[in-house]
Design a protein around this motif. Structure first.
Motif, mmCIF file in Angstrom:
data_model
loop_
_atom_site.group_PDB
_atom_site.id
_atom_site.type_symbol
_atom_site.label_atom_id
_atom_site.label_comp_id
_atom_site.label_asym_id
_atom_site.label_seq_id
_atom_site.Cartn_x
_atom_site.Cartn_y
_atom_site.Cartn_z
ATOM 1 N N PRO A 32 -10.442 54.632 77.779
ATOM 2 C CA PRO A 32 -9.018 54.944 77.589
ATOM 3 C C PRO A 32 -8.355 54.120 76.480
ATOM 4 O O PRO A 32 -7.521 54.631 75.729
ATOM 5 C CB PRO A 32 -8.400 54.638 78.949
ATOM 6 N N GLU A 33 -8.729 52.850 76.329
ATOM 7 C CA GLU A 33 -8.160 52.011 75.278
ATOM 8 C C GLU A 33 -8.588 52.508 73.893
ATOM 9 O O GLU A 33 -7.797 52.526 72.952
ATOM 10 C CB GLU A 33 -8.581 50.546 75.451
ATOM 11 N N GLN A 34 -9.838 52.897 73.776
ATOM 12 C CA GLN A 34 -10.341 53.417 72.503
ATOM 13 C C GLN A 34 -9.658 54.756 72.169
ATOM 14 O O GLN A 34 -9.348 55.015 71.008
ATOM 15 C CB GLN A 34 -11.855 53.616 72.551
ATOM 16 N N LYS A 35 -9.433 55.569 73.203
ATOM 17 C CA LYS A 35 -8.755 56.850 72.978
ATOM 18 C C LYS A 35 -7.336 56.624 72.462
ATOM 19 O O LYS A 35 -6.882 57.315 71.552
ATOM 20 C CB LYS A 35 -8.723 57.670 74.265
ATOM 21 N N ASP A 36 -6.622 55.647 73.075
ATOM 22 C CA ASP A 36 -5.255 55.357 72.638
ATOM 23 C C ASP A 36 -5.232 54.893 71.182
ATOM 24 O O ASP A 36 -4.393 55.335 70.388
ATOM 25 C CB ASP A 36 -4.619 54.288 73.533
ATOM 26 N N ALA A 37 -6.168 54.009 70.831
ATOM 27 C CA ALA A 37 -6.223 53.512 69.452
ATOM 28 C C ALA A 37 -6.566 54.646 68.481
ATOM 29 O O ALA A 37 -5.972 54.757 67.406
ATOM 30 C CB ALA A 37 -7.254 52.387 69.342
ATOM 31 N N ARG A 38 -7.510 55.493 68.869
ATOM 32 C CA ARG A 38 -7.927 56.603 68.002
ATOM 33 C C ARG A 38 -6.789 57.610 67.841
ATOM 34 O O ARG A 38 -6.556 58.130 66.757
ATOM 35 C CB ARG A 38 -9.162 57.269 68.616
ATOM 36 N N TYR A 39 -6.082 57.877 68.946
ATOM 37 C CA TYR A 39 -4.960 58.802 68.894
ATOM 38 C C TYR A 39 -3.880 58.279 67.952
ATOM 39 O O TYR A 39 -3.303 59.028 67.166
ATOM 40 C CB TYR A 39 -4.396 59.018 70.297
ATOM 41 N N LYS A 40 -3.621 56.969 68.006
ATOM 42 C CA LYS A 40 -2.628 56.363 67.120
ATOM 43 C C LYS A 40 -3.063 56.495 65.663
ATOM 44 O O LYS A 40 -2.260 56.855 64.800
ATOM 45 C CB LYS A 40 -2.436 54.893 67.481
ATOM 46 N N GLN A 41 -4.334 56.241 65.370
ATOM 47 C CA GLN A 41 -4.852 56.388 64.009
ATOM 48 C C GLN A 41 -4.722 57.838 63.529
ATOM 49 O O GLN A 41 -4.346 58.098 62.389
ATOM 50 C CB GLN A 41 -6.329 55.980 63.946
ATOM 51 N N GLN A 42 -5.029 58.760 64.421
ATOM 52 C CA GLN A 42 -4.960 60.181 64.081
ATOM 53 C C GLN A 42 -3.523 60.582 63.763
ATOM 54 O O GLN A 42 -3.271 61.278 62.783
ATOM 55 C CB GLN A 42 -5.502 61.006 65.245
ATOM 56 N N ARG A 43 -2.570 60.159 64.561
ATOM 57 C CA ARG A 43 -1.159 60.490 64.321
ATOM 58 C C ARG A 43 -0.650 59.880 63.024
ATOM 59 O O ARG A 43 0.082 60.517 62.278
ATOM 60 C CB ARG A 43 -0.293 60.032 65.486
ATOM 61 N N GLU A 44 -1.036 58.625 62.745
ATOM 62 C CA GLU A 44 -0.612 57.976 61.504
ATOM 63 C C GLU A 44 -1.160 58.736 60.294
ATOM 64 O O GLU A 44 -0.457 58.935 59.308
ATOM 65 C CB GLU A 44 -1.079 56.516 61.471
ATOM 66 N N TRP A 45 -2.435 59.157 60.382
ATOM 67 C CA TRP A 45 -3.027 59.908 59.278
ATOM 68 C C TRP A 45 -2.302 61.237 59.100
ATOM 69 O O TRP A 45 -2.005 61.631 57.969
ATOM 70 C CB TRP A 45 -4.513 60.167 59.533
ATOM 71 N N GLU A 46 -1.999 61.935 60.190
ATOM 72 C CA GLU A 46 -1.309 63.219 60.116
ATOM 73 C C GLU A 46 0.091 63.071 59.514
ATOM 74 O O GLU A 46 0.511 63.901 58.706
ATOM 75 C CB GLU A 46 -1.225 63.865 61.496
ATOM 76 N N GLU A 47 0.811 62.014 59.889
ATOM 77 C CA GLU A 47 2.140 61.786 59.335
ATOM 78 C C GLU A 47 2.060 61.513 57.831
ATOM 79 O O GLU A 47 2.858 62.040 57.051
ATOM 80 C CB GLU A 47 2.826 60.622 60.053
ATOM 81 N N GLU A 48 1.088 60.689 57.411
ATOM 82 C CA GLU A 48 0.897 60.396 55.989
ATOM 83 C C GLU A 48 0.487 61.654 55.226
ATOM 84 O O GLU A 48 0.953 61.907 54.115
ATOM 85 C CB GLU A 48 -0.148 59.295 55.816
ATOM 86 N N HIS A 49 -0.375 62.459 55.839
ATOM 87 C CA HIS A 49 -0.824 63.706 55.218
ATOM 88 C C HIS A 49 0.350 64.667 55.045
ATOM 89 O O HIS A 49 0.509 65.285 53.989
ATOM 90 C CB HIS A 49 -1.921 64.342 56.078
ATOM 91 N N ASP A 50 1.187 64.810 56.056
ATOM 92 C CA ASP A 50 2.367 65.669 55.960
ATOM 93 C C ASP A 50 3.312 65.194 54.858
ATOM 94 O O ASP A 50 3.875 66.003 54.114
ATOM 95 C CB ASP A 50 3.118 65.721 57.287
ATOM 96 N N LYS A 51 3.475 63.891 54.748
ATOM 97 C CA LYS A 51 4.339 63.331 53.705
ATOM 98 C C LYS A 51 3.780 63.660 52.319
ATOM 99 O O LYS A 51 4.523 64.089 51.432
ATOM 100 C CB LYS A 51 4.444 61.820 53.888
ATOM 101 N N ARG A 52 2.487 63.503 52.122
ATOM 102 C CA ARG A 52 1.874 63.816 50.834
ATOM 103 C C ARG A 52 1.937 65.318 50.543
ATOM 104 O O ARG A 52 2.145 65.728 49.406
ATOM 105 C CB ARG A 52 0.415 63.327 50.781
ATOM 106 N N TRP A 53 1.796 66.159 51.579
ATOM 107 C CA TRP A 53 1.883 67.609 51.403
ATOM 108 C C TRP A 53 3.289 68.006 50.947
ATOM 109 O O TRP A 53 3.457 68.795 50.028
ATOM 110 C CB TRP A 53 1.514 68.318 52.701
ATOM 111 N N ARG A 54 4.322 67.435 51.598
ATOM 112 C CA ARG A 54 5.703 67.730 51.206
ATOM 113 C C ARG A 54 5.974 67.298 49.768
ATOM 114 O O ARG A 54 6.616 68.003 49.005
ATOM 115 C CB ARG A 54 6.691 67.060 52.161
ATOM 116 N N GLN A 55 5.478 66.125 49.405
ATOM 117 C CA GLN A 55 5.659 65.652 48.034
ATOM 118 C C GLN A 55 4.986 66.597 47.039
ATOM 119 O O GLN A 55 5.524 66.860 45.969
ATOM 120 C CB GLN A 55 5.108 64.234 47.868
ATOM 121 N N ALA A 56 3.803 67.102 47.378
ATOM 122 C CA ALA A 56 3.097 68.033 46.493
ATOM 123 C C ALA A 56 3.863 69.352 46.375
ATOM 124 O O ALA A 56 3.927 69.937 45.292
ATOM 125 C CB ALA A 56 1.677 68.283 46.995
ATOM 126 N N VAL A 57 4.444 69.816 47.471
ATOM 127 C CA VAL A 57 5.243 71.053 47.428
ATOM 128 C C VAL A 57 6.474 70.844 46.544
ATOM 129 O O VAL A 57 6.810 71.692 45.715
ATOM 130 C CB VAL A 57 5.650 71.495 48.852
#
Length: 155
Positions: A32-57
């Protein structure tokens, strides 16, 4: 940057895969601890990816003949860029459309332009294209990365 280069940059960002995405089998092996850490990493990457996508648009460079969409509040109008007035000001002309099913919102976008419907849009500091004379908040916007036509039948 040219129009093709700006669209290539957008496509490259769209093609990126999340390195933190796991298969169901991999996910079951985590504590469960590893899942929480991985989920946090995944969300941070998705937020950064969305930001870069908006900038590209927002960085898309318009050119004459580029299909685009005029976004009213709940309606969308298919249009085409017909004139570049300056790097931050363009003129678009509405495309003619054929209604297939009004209540389903199905339209066929025709290549012919409606020369009576011409609008001027300006690029604002935040990167949005907004109709000349309108405010950014609540104003009519222009979307350069796709073409769509939809009239909301509920109004």
């Amino acid at each position: 940057m040219t129009t093709k280069e700006s669209f290539a940059a957008l496509e490259a960002i769209k093609a990126e895969k999340n390195p933190y995405q796991l298969t169901p089998e991999e996910w079951r092996t985590f504590t469960p601890e590893q899942k929480d850490a991985r989920y946090k990493q995944q969300r941070e990457w998705e937020e950064e990816h969305d930001k870069r996508w908006r900038q590209a648009v927002f960085a898309i460079v318009p050119e004459v003949g580029l299909p685009c969409t005029i976004k009213y509040f709940s309606d969308y109008r298919a249009a085409t860029v017909t004139r570049i007035i300056s790097p931050s000001r363009i003129e678009v002309t509405h495309n003619q459309v054929e209604c297939i099913d009004y209540y389903a919102g199905t339209y066929e976008i025709l290549p012919e332009l409606d020369t009576d419907s011409v609008d001027v849009f300006t690029k604002r500091r935040n990167g949005l294209w907004v109709k000349q004379g309108h405010m950014v908040r609540g104003g009519v916007k222009l979307l350069l990365h796709y073409q769509r036509h939809y009239i909301d039948p509920s109004f």
